[in-house]
Design an enzyme around this catalytic site. Structure first.
Site, PDB file in Angstrom:
ATOM      1  N   ARG A  17       0.551 -52.646 -24.836  1.00 16.59           N
ATOM      2  CA  ARG A  17      -0.913 -52.583 -24.706  1.00 16.59           C
ATOM      3  C   ARG A  17      -1.534 -53.975 -24.570  1.00 16.59           C
ATOM      4  O   ARG A  17      -2.605 -54.106 -23.975  1.00 16.59           O
ATOM      5  CB  ARG A  17      -1.514 -51.837 -25.896  1.00 16.59           C
TER       6      ARG A  17
ATOM      7  N   LYS B 147       4.107 -30.367 -32.543  1.00 19.01           N
ATOM      8  CA  LYS B 147       3.216 -29.239 -32.813  1.00 19.01           C
ATOM      9  C   LYS B 147       2.461 -28.709 -31.606  1.00 19.01           C
ATOM     10  O   LYS B 147       1.953 -29.471 -30.797  1.00 19.01           O
ATOM     11  CB  LYS B 147       2.174 -29.670 -33.846  1.00 19.01           C
TER      12      LYS B 147
HETATM   13  C1  3PG Z   1      -3.989 -44.300 -29.993  1.00 17.69           C
HETATM   14  O1  3PG Z   1      -3.064 -45.056 -30.262  1.00 17.69           O
HETATM   15  O2  3PG Z   1      -3.839 -43.064 -29.888  1.00 17.69           O
HETATM   16  C2  3PG Z   1      -5.336 -44.895 -29.722  1.00 17.69           C
HETATM   17  O3  3PG Z   1      -5.337 -46.253 -29.982  1.00 17.69           O
HETATM   18  C3  3PG Z   1      -6.401 -44.186 -30.531  1.00 17.69           C
HETATM   19  O4  3PG Z   1      -6.119 -44.326 -31.895  1.00 17.69           O
HETATM   20  P1  3PG Z   1      -6.493 -43.164 -32.894  1.00 17.69           P
HETATM   21  O5  3PG Z   1      -5.636 -41.982 -32.554  1.00 17.69           O
HETATM   22  O6  3PG Z   1      -6.228 -43.706 -34.281  1.00 17.69           O
HETATM   23  O7  3PG Z   1      -7.967 -42.858 -32.691  1.00 17.69           O
END
Ligand code: 3PG
Ligand code: MG
Length: 392
Positions: free
Chosen positions: A37, A197
């Site tokens: 990322r 799930k």
């Molecule tokens: C992820 O990794 O799914 C995104 O960064 C969003 O994070 P979150 O699921 O904690 O909102």
């Protein structure tokens, strides 16, 4: 509406730009474990770096919940980002710190975790106003967070007029690749959905049934399908409250002539750690004391064959407990079949992306999404709050 692009920004030369990135990367012992990322954010940061005066990058990390928590600090990201960009990054340990507004021209700041403040997840307008104060422009490149109605991606962009806010390059790339899967995908469109799930993927499964020619089910959720077919699944993970959902998916697929693949043979074991038994059994003959952990060889072959003829493929979720080498064959078989496909291939979700890496086929997949939940929401046809706020 189309997303405003970086090239559409007015007066970005010498501007003070707040950019929202998804730098929610895995960190262990103070070290970033996977920089995907971070690397994905570089094109936008470089483009801004050649034009803007001050850039502040902000993000959330992990499950911080409204209060400072050192377990979720973004500090380890700063040196990785600086190395990757080849320029200094100044870490600011509070995303609302007053020094941010006074940063000197030529500075790149990385702000501490947005979720240290409750206002972030609450989409609070006050928090957004403080976060954006002193900035003339806003750029959102956090595709992975686009499905969240959180302040930094929802309330914040609403404080900027058209021409002063834009989607970054990553956001643009993600949206265009996923649009190709959602809108009029070239047929046959084959979707592979796995993971633990059904309950977290009910809406995407429903939406996929409107578009796909074949739907391939794996991972823990396949057990619920097997049970819905009347099979015993031993000590496997099953969602009993999702049996009717599984039946509804099977009925809808049958009604529409969609090929629905559920494992016909599986790998079973007695334990995930230090197993003493690992065997392949028919999916209707799972021994009562064992648990299902992967696709069997016949299923792998069927799934690979379905993928071979696809013109469009979307994959989210592993086919088994692939963290354990002995239970990774099904997941790796899907990764390989996708790599060999001549169709347009898209993978979303942290675990599937990890599997693509482990199989060594990243370069042979057309689009590897940085968003798991976000790509599923997009595929479902949901309006993503972050995109809506940019378009306003
Ligand atoms: C992820 O990794 O799914 C995104 O960064 C969003 O994070 P979150 O699921 O904690 O909102
Ligand atoms: Mg998530």
């Amino acid at each position: 509406m189309t997303l405003p692009a970086l090239a559409d920004l007015d007066g970005v030369e010498g501007a003070r730009v707040l950019t929202r990135l998804d730098l929610n990367v895995p960190v262990a012992d103070g070290e970033v474990q996977d920089d995907t990322r971070i690397v994905a954010a570089l094109p936008t940061l470089r483009w801004l770096g050649e034009r803007a005066s001050v850039i502040a990058a902000c993000s959330h990390l992990g499950k911080a919940n409204g209060t400072p928590d050192p377990a979720y600090t973004l500090a380890p990201v700063a040196p990785v980002l600086a190395d990757a960009l080849g320029r200094p990054v100044r870490f600011i340990d509070d995303c609302l710190d007053e020094s941010i507004a006074e940063a000197e021209p030529g500075t790149l700041l990385l702000l501490e975790n947005l979720r240290y403040y409750p206002g972030e997840k609450a989409d609070n307008a006050d928090f957004a106003a403080k976060l954006t104060s002193g900035f003339t422009h806003y750029v959102n490149d956090a595709f992975g967070t686009a499905h969240r109605a959180h302040a930094s991606v929802s309330a914040a962009p609403r404080l900027f007029a058209p021409g002063k806010k834009a989607a970054g390059f990553l956001m643009e790339t993600e949206v265009s690749a996923l649009s190709r899967v959602v809108r009029d995908p070239e047929q046959p469109f084959v979707a592979v959905v796995g993971g633990a799930k059904i309950s977290t993927k009910t809406a995407p499964l429903e939406a996929l049934l409107d578009r796909v020619r074949s739907l391939l089910i794996g991972g823990g959720m396949a057990n619920t399908f097997l049970k819905a077919q009347g099979h015993e699944v031993g000590r496997s993970l099953v969602e009993d409250e999702m049996l009717s959902t599984a039946r509804a998916v099977m009925d809808k697929a049958a009604d529409r002539g969609i090929e629905l693949l559920i494992p016909t043979d599986v790998v079973v074991t007695d334990a995930l750690d230090h197993p003493t038994t690992i065997e392949v059994v028919a999916a209707d003959a799972v021994p009562s004391g064992l648990l299902v952990v992967d696709l069997g060889p016949e299923s792998r072959q069927r799934y690979s064959a379905a993928l071979a003829g696809a013109r469009t493929v979307f994959w989210n979720g592993p086919m088994g407990v692939f963290e354990v080498d002995a239970f990774a064959e099904g997941t790796l078989a899907v990764a390989t079949a996708m790599a060999e496909s001549s169709g347009f291939t898209v993978v979303g979700g942290g675990e599937s992306v990890m599997a693509i890496r482990r199989a060594g086929v990243v370069d042979r997949i057309d689009h590897v999404s940085t968003g798991g939940g976000a790509s599923l929401s997009f595929l479902t046809g949901d309006e993503l709050p972050a995109l809506a706020a940019l378009e306003e």
